[in-house]
Design a protein around this motif. Structure first.
Motif, PDB file in Angstrom:
ATOM      1  N   ILE A   1     -19.311  42.819  -9.663  1.00  0.00           N
ATOM      2  CA  ILE A   1     -18.624  41.833 -10.490  1.00  0.00           C
ATOM      3  C   ILE A   1     -19.661  40.771 -10.840  1.00  0.00           C
ATOM      4  N   LEU A   2     -19.931  40.657 -12.148  1.00  0.00           N
ATOM      5  CA  LEU A   2     -21.018  39.802 -12.621  1.00  0.00           C
ATOM      6  C   LEU A   2     -20.582  38.987 -13.835  1.00  0.00           C
ATOM      7  N   ASP A   3     -21.205  37.841 -14.016  1.00  0.00           N
ATOM      8  CA  ASP A   3     -20.921  36.971 -15.157  1.00  0.00           C
ATOM      9  C   ASP A   3     -22.079  36.989 -16.144  1.00  0.00           C
ATOM     10  N   THR A   4     -21.749  36.940 -17.436  1.00  0.00           N
ATOM     11  CA  THR A   4     -22.775  36.709 -18.442  1.00  0.00           C
ATOM     12  C   THR A   4     -23.010  35.203 -18.540  1.00  0.00           C
ATOM     13  N   GLU A   5     -24.151  34.826 -19.087  1.00  0.00           N
ATOM     14  CA  GLU A   5     -24.491  33.405 -19.250  1.00  0.00           C
ATOM     15  C   GLU A   5     -23.599  32.747 -20.303  1.00  0.00           C
ATOM     16  N   GLN A   6     -23.384  31.461 -20.142  1.00  0.00           N
ATOM     17  CA  GLN A   6     -22.723  30.672 -21.176  1.00  0.00           C
ATOM     18  C   GLN A   6     -23.690  30.506 -22.339  1.00  0.00           C
ATOM     19  N   VAL A   7     -23.193  30.311 -23.534  1.00  0.00           N
ATOM     20  CA  VAL A   7     -24.054  30.082 -24.696  1.00  0.00           C
ATOM     21  C   VAL A   7     -24.890  28.835 -24.446  1.00  0.00           C
ATOM     22  N   GLY A   8     -26.206  28.945 -24.632  1.00  0.00           N
ATOM     23  CA  GLY A   8     -27.115  27.822 -24.476  1.00  0.00           C
ATOM     24  C   GLY A   8     -27.486  27.487 -23.046  1.00  0.00           C
ATOM     25  N   CYS A   9     -27.080  28.277 -22.063  1.00  0.00           N
ATOM     26  CA  CYS A   9     -27.378  27.968 -20.666  1.00  0.00           C
ATOM     27  C   CYS A   9     -28.481  28.821 -20.070  1.00  0.00           C
ATOM     28  N   ALA A  10     -29.116  29.626 -20.867  1.00  0.00           N
ATOM     29  CA  ALA A  10     -30.186  30.469 -20.343  1.00  0.00           C
ATOM     30  C   ALA A  10     -31.375  29.594 -19.963  1.00  0.00           C
ATOM     31  N   PRO A  11     -32.169  29.995 -18.970  1.00  0.00           N
ATOM     32  CA  PRO A  11     -33.323  29.198 -18.541  1.00  0.00           C
ATOM     33  C   PRO A  11     -34.322  28.895 -19.653  1.00  0.00           C
ATOM     34  N   LYS A  12     -34.359  29.740 -20.704  1.00  0.00           N
ATOM     35  CA  LYS A  12     -35.322  29.519 -21.778  1.00  0.00           C
ATOM     36  C   LYS A  12     -35.010  28.278 -22.613  1.00  0.00           C
ATOM     37  N   ASN A  13     -33.813  27.701 -22.449  1.00  0.00           N
ATOM     38  CA  ASN A  13     -33.426  26.503 -23.176  1.00  0.00           C
ATOM     39  C   ASN A  13     -34.079  25.295 -22.506  1.00  0.00           C
ATOM     40  N   GLU A  14     -35.187  24.833 -23.058  1.00  0.00           N
ATOM     41  CA  GLU A  14     -35.982  23.775 -22.419  1.00  0.00           C
ATOM     42  C   GLU A  14     -35.272  22.426 -22.387  1.00  0.00           C
ATOM     43  N   GLY A  15     -34.366  22.191 -23.302  1.00  0.00           N
ATOM     44  CA  GLY A  15     -33.703  20.892 -23.363  1.00  0.00           C
ATOM     45  C   GLY A  15     -32.585  20.739 -22.359  1.00  0.00           C
ATOM     46  N   GLY A  16     -32.313  21.781 -21.592  1.00  0.00           N
ATOM     47  CA  GLY A  16     -31.189  21.715 -20.650  1.00  0.00           C
ATOM     48  C   GLY A  16     -29.896  22.017 -21.364  1.00  0.00           C
ATOM     49  N   CYS A  17     -28.922  22.398 -20.612  1.00  0.00           N
ATOM     50  CA  CYS A  17     -27.671  22.797 -21.241  1.00  0.00           C
ATOM     51  C   CYS A  17     -26.479  21.994 -20.746  1.00  0.00           C
ATOM     52  N   GLY A  18     -26.656  21.250 -19.702  1.00  0.00           N
ATOM     53  CA  GLY A  18     -25.552  20.484 -19.172  1.00  0.00           C
ATOM     54  C   GLY A  18     -24.554  21.314 -18.382  1.00  0.00           C
ATOM     55  N   CYS A  19     -24.900  22.563 -18.064  1.00  0.00           N
ATOM     56  CA  CYS A  19     -24.010  23.423 -17.293  1.00  0.00           C
ATOM     57  C   CYS A  19     -24.036  23.000 -15.830  1.00  0.00           C
ATOM     58  N   ILE A  20     -22.900  23.093 -15.207  1.00  0.00           N
ATOM     59  CA  ILE A  20     -22.795  22.776 -13.783  1.00  0.00           C
ATOM     60  C   ILE A  20     -22.471  24.058 -13.048  1.00  0.00           C
ATOM     61  N   ILE A  21     -23.300  24.439 -12.105  1.00  0.00           N
ATOM     62  CA  ILE A  21     -23.075  25.626 -11.300  1.00  0.00           C
ATOM     63  C   ILE A  21     -22.413  25.192 -10.008  1.00  0.00           C
ATOM     64  N   GLN A  22     -21.250  25.742  -9.710  1.00  0.00           N
ATOM     65  CA  GLN A  22     -20.518  25.344  -8.504  1.00  0.00           C
ATOM     66  C   GLN A  22     -20.437  26.494  -7.553  1.00  0.00           C
TER      67      GLN A  22
ATOM     68  N   PRO B   1     -20.362  36.119 -24.126  1.00  0.00           N
ATOM     69  CA  PRO B   1     -20.923  35.062 -23.269  1.00  0.00           C
ATOM     70  C   PRO B   1     -19.860  34.427 -22.376  1.00  0.00           C
ATOM     71  N   GLY B   2     -20.274  34.023 -21.171  1.00  0.00           N
ATOM     72  CA  GLY B   2     -19.389  33.314 -20.258  1.00  0.00           C
ATOM     73  C   GLY B   2     -18.205  34.138 -19.783  1.00  0.00           C
ATOM     74  N   THR B   3     -18.390  35.455 -19.660  1.00  0.00           N
ATOM     75  CA  THR B   3     -17.298  36.358 -19.280  1.00  0.00           C
ATOM     76  C   THR B   3     -17.656  37.088 -17.990  1.00  0.00           C
ATOM     77  N   THR B   4     -16.665  37.347 -17.150  1.00  0.00           N
ATOM     78  CA  THR B   4     -16.866  38.099 -15.918  1.00  0.00           C
ATOM     79  C   THR B   4     -16.588  39.575 -16.191  1.00  0.00           C
ATOM     80  N   TYR B   5     -17.535  40.423 -15.786  1.00  0.00           N
ATOM     81  CA  TYR B   5     -17.437  41.870 -16.002  1.00  0.00           C
ATOM     82  C   TYR B   5     -17.502  42.627 -14.683  1.00  0.00           C
ATOM     83  N   CYS B   6     -16.865  43.795 -14.664  1.00  0.00           N
ATOM     84  CA  CYS B   6     -17.034  44.784 -13.601  1.00  0.00           C
ATOM     85  C   CYS B   6     -17.928  45.872 -14.175  1.00  0.00           C
TER      86      CYS B   6
ATOM     87  N   THR C   1     -27.881  37.876 -19.369  1.00  0.00           N
ATOM     88  CA  THR C   1     -28.073  36.960 -20.490  1.00  0.00           C
ATOM     89  C   THR C   1     -26.689  36.661 -21.055  1.00  0.00           C
ATOM     90  N   GLU C   2     -26.637  36.066 -22.220  1.00  0.00           N
ATOM     91  CA  GLU C   2     -25.349  35.776 -22.851  1.00  0.00           C
ATOM     92  C   GLU C   2     -24.604  37.051 -23.244  1.00  0.00           C
TER      93      GLU C   2
END
Length: 114
Positions: free
Chosen positions: A93-114, A69-74, A15-16
């Motif tokens: 090595i894992l990333d936390t979610e960006q603020v507002g990018c969790a799937p529960k945000n029904e309006g979309g977040c505009g995040c681009i996954i590359q 949020p939005g940080t890479t952790y070991c 999560t965030e």
């Protein structure tokens, strides 16, 4: 007798501000320490949480918390017994979610996954 190497951590969800993980505990070890740090930090400054287990538990779930949020952790796991620590598990090595990018945000977040 030296402690065994810690079990392999498996990623469940991020999560965030948390990362959920699980592992299959070693029957001869009843206490573990989950350790986590931002990827660029040293393990000396890592946060940690105690994880208790018993021989009857097949899978232990645990989490790293109070993350940015939005940080890479070991993250890694260490066996503990009678004040001694064993060899750490392989790091994840894992990333936390960006603020507002969790799937529960029904309006979309505009995040681009590359």
């Amino acid at each position: 007798m030296p402690l065994p190497e810690a079990p392999t951590l498996e990623f469940l969800e991020a999560t965030e501000t948390t990362i959920q993980l699980e592992f299959k505990p070693n029957v001869s070890v009843s206490s573990y320490e989950l350790q986590w740090k931002p990827i660029e930090a040293n393990w000396d400054s890592a946060a940690s949480a105690a994880v208790q287990s018993s021989g009857t538990i097949k899978t232990c779930k645990t989490e790293a918390f109070d993350l940015e949020p939005g940080t890479t952790y070991c993250v890694r796991l260490v066996c503990e017994q009678d004040g001694e620590k064993g060899k750490p598990s392989k790091e994840l090595i894992l990333d936390t979610e960006q603020v507002g990018c969790a799937p529960k945000n029904e309006g979309g977040c505009g995040c681009i996954i590359q």
